[in-house]
Design an enzyme around this catalytic site. Sequence first.
Site, short mmCIF file in Angstrom:
data_model
loop_
_atom_site.label_atom_id
_atom_site.label_comp_id
_atom_site.label_asym_id
_atom_site.label_seq_id
_atom_site.Cartn_x
_atom_site.Cartn_y
_atom_site.Cartn_z
N CYS B 30 0.83 -1.31 0.01
CA CYS B 30 0.08 0.14 -0.04
C CYS B 30 0.90 1.31 -0.02
O CYS B 30 1.98 1.08 0.22
CB CYS B 30 -0.94 -0.07 1.35
SG CYS B 30 -0.11 0.28 2.67
N CYS B 33 3.36 2.33 2.75
CA CYS B 33 4.60 1.48 3.11
C CYS B 33 5.62 2.58 2.57
O CYS B 33 6.87 2.42 3.15
CB CYS B 33 4.69 0.56 2.22
SG CYS B 33 3.26 -0.66 2.44
N ASP B 438 6.58 -32.63 -14.69
CA ASP B 438 7.57 -33.46 -13.70
C ASP B 438 6.62 -33.73 -12.53
O ASP B 438 5.57 -32.96 -12.24
CB ASP B 438 8.65 -32.26 -13.56
CG ASP B 438 9.65 -32.92 -12.65
OD1 ASP B 438 9.83 -33.98 -12.45
OD2 ASP B 438 9.82 -32.00 -11.62
N ASP B 622 10.62 -28.33 -12.64
CA ASP B 622 11.28 -27.28 -11.84
C ASP B 622 12.69 -27.65 -11.53
O ASP B 622 13.63 -26.97 -11.05
CB ASP B 622 10.52 -27.12 -10.44
CG ASP B 622 10.70 -28.44 -9.45
OD1 ASP B 622 10.81 -29.56 -10.09
OD2 ASP B 622 10.88 -28.12 -8.37
N ASP B 626 15.37 -31.16 -15.07
CA ASP B 626 14.36 -30.73 -16.20
C ASP B 626 14.86 -29.70 -17.13
O ASP B 626 14.34 -29.40 -18.16
CB ASP B 626 13.04 -30.27 -15.47
CG ASP B 626 12.35 -31.14 -14.80
OD1 ASP B 626 12.31 -32.25 -15.18
OD2 ASP B 626 11.89 -31.00 -13.59
#
Lengths: 49, 743
Positions: B30, B33, B438, B622, B626
């Site tokens: 927001c 911050c 995977d 991941d 792979d």
Amino acid sequence: MNVLIYLVPMALVLGFTGLAAFLWSLRNGQYDDVQGAAVRVLSDDDLRS
Amino acid sequence: MSETIDLSVFVKRQDDGTAHLDLAVEGIDCAACIDEIEDGLERLPGIVDARLNYTNHRLSVQWRDGEIAPSAVVEELRRLGYRAHPFQSRLVEEEETRRAQWLLKCLAVAGFASMNIMLLAVSVWSGNATDITQETRDFFHWLSALIALPTVAYAGQPFIQSALGALRNRRTNMDVPIVIGIMLALVMSVVETINHAEHTYFDSVVMLLFFLLCGRYLDQAMRRKTRAVAGNLAALKAEVAHRIGETGEVVLVPTAALDAGDRVLVRPGERIAVDGVVLSGASEIDESLVTGETARKAATTGGRVYAGSLNYNGTLTLQVTAAGKGTLLDEVERLLENAAAAKSRYVQLADRVARAYAPVVHLAAALTAIVWIATGATVHDAIITAVAVLIITCPCALALAVPVVQVVASGALFRAGVFLNAGDALERLATADTIVFDKTGTLTLPDMRVVNAGGIAPDLLEAAARLGLSSHHPLAAAVAQEARDRRPFDGAVEEAGQGVRAIVDGLEMRLGSPAFCGATTLAHDAVRERADASLIAFSWGERRAILLVRQALRPDAIAVVKSLREQGLDCRILSGDRPEAVAPIAQALGIDMWRGGCNPAEKIEALDALKAEGRKVLMVGDGLNDAPALAAAHVSLSPISAADLTQAQADAVFLGDKLEPVLDTVEISRRANRLMQQNLKIALVYNLIAVPLAFLGYVTPLVAALAMSGSSTIVTLNALRARGRSAPAEPAAPPQELAVQGA
């Protein structure tokens, strides 16, 4: 139509001023944080303790 | 973490005695911050300036060198409730930013010029209908030329460079007909001005340039946004390691600060942050993030370990090796090179259209000139009409048709928690007809969970979970996730290799190996039931329980796979894990076509076999193992928890614990592809109407201006539909999920 002699250059100068202002703002980083600028205007930084 | 991190590698020292640090900040949701962070930091002694960029969530801090340690800044942010990670801007991103700025400058110049020339052109058009004098018209035309020529020379650069580059490689692309059209129109207009003619096309040329630059800039903006997010994610993921210095002291440093040859200490329960060789110590490590294998492997002196592995019970000292030196990595890199080379560069839809389009346009223009001369017109009139055909067919709408859809669709994907790595991925995603998953870390969650929580008395489970908080062991950490009360018991003692125990209200609790808890018989039964899970036992006085810990399926995996199948996608599993671990998952998801125990080369073989059947494969994976398969597949996705190398290969990355983004990705990309084709058809219809008009000589500069802006507006409006019927907005999901990921 002699009025064109200074009206047209004036139009061009105004256009150039706009372009120059945009290029300046781009170089100055005015567009780096567009979302931040939108919300910063709401913060009361003059009330900062 | 009570230790302080040594961040000195990230600090940039400036000549004026200040030091500068860039941080990627997590948890900004927001406007408040901004103040909280900036004011909070500026209250620290020595801080000169703190400025938060709300758009890309990056904080730039400057302080007088030596007055405050960089880690104190990070610590203060943590106290304020934000996680911050040092950030090093990457070269690609800086390059993209520079290019975007350049395009914006070109756009501004073209915009300025087209407005001013239009001002002059409208005067001429209305004057032609009334009583403009020859002198005034010539004056306006010369002024237009004065603006248009330098504008094209400056703002036309992106197209001229790209067209020349393509021609040098003996290819044509969209920019070749654009540049030819622009140049011819410009030259003709200058000649016409000298001849005191009624019509010039300066306004069309510059407006065309302006529209085309809009498309180019949007395309660029999309890619830059993705890069910025990717840069932040890389920083948020950045891990730390305990480096052992020359004198033996242990310092916590970011992995980016490590060099090959450094020694690193890995404690039980920590994730190994670097590739290395074990110098001393012995432990069991879980390489599931690397190879997909869920069974643990022993790590002994001289053995190799890979970044991403989880260390179980022993302390290891590693020597860092340079990336790409490990046996597995060598294999992966070799396969990656082959896969990338074998995959002929995918030709984007827009380029495919351009290849067919350019010859047709030029042929049409040539034909116009010939027909006009043949029917007795002067060469001058014939050439003017031919140039009008070129101008009117300049792929203005075509150049906007694809990028605008891509921008809108990637925005929709962004909201769904998916970040595109490659701009052309949308088209490839839309055409995929087979999905290969995977298993470990993709269909299942990367972290382990207790799978039989429902079968254990709630108070027993809660007690076990709270006791688990006091242990570093990964299995105990999985149990600890079940704890509702996050306060560990006082006086809990961890016994290395056995488990953890504590005395609560006079009764002893133990969490650990079945033998440690006196539950060996119970354990035997449990093993027979669920062979694919790891066991941890718990005892509380006389009560005993066996907890089965396993990587659970992503919560919505079953529903997502079902929906994907309903969309006509063939789902399959290719896993590096043992077949007996893959079988139950495949069964739960109702997937018949699955294979376990595949090494990276076998995965590629399987994908090639699918390709040979004429399938377009979307690979979701991941693990490090792979990565080659992701590169070899038609298109690929990977979760944000994936290994770095793998993520770099994926066409898109998705956030969060759910598998739903995969489904969203398929839906959004299919919708986007439909719209792109629709837009191209609109552009085609426009040409079918405009070309005959131009051929017959009816296209005056006024008609050209109306036609170009009209068709561009239509395709842009159509592209906005790629956002989709405003789905139930999930407000700002990414930041929160990031926090979960980073934890």
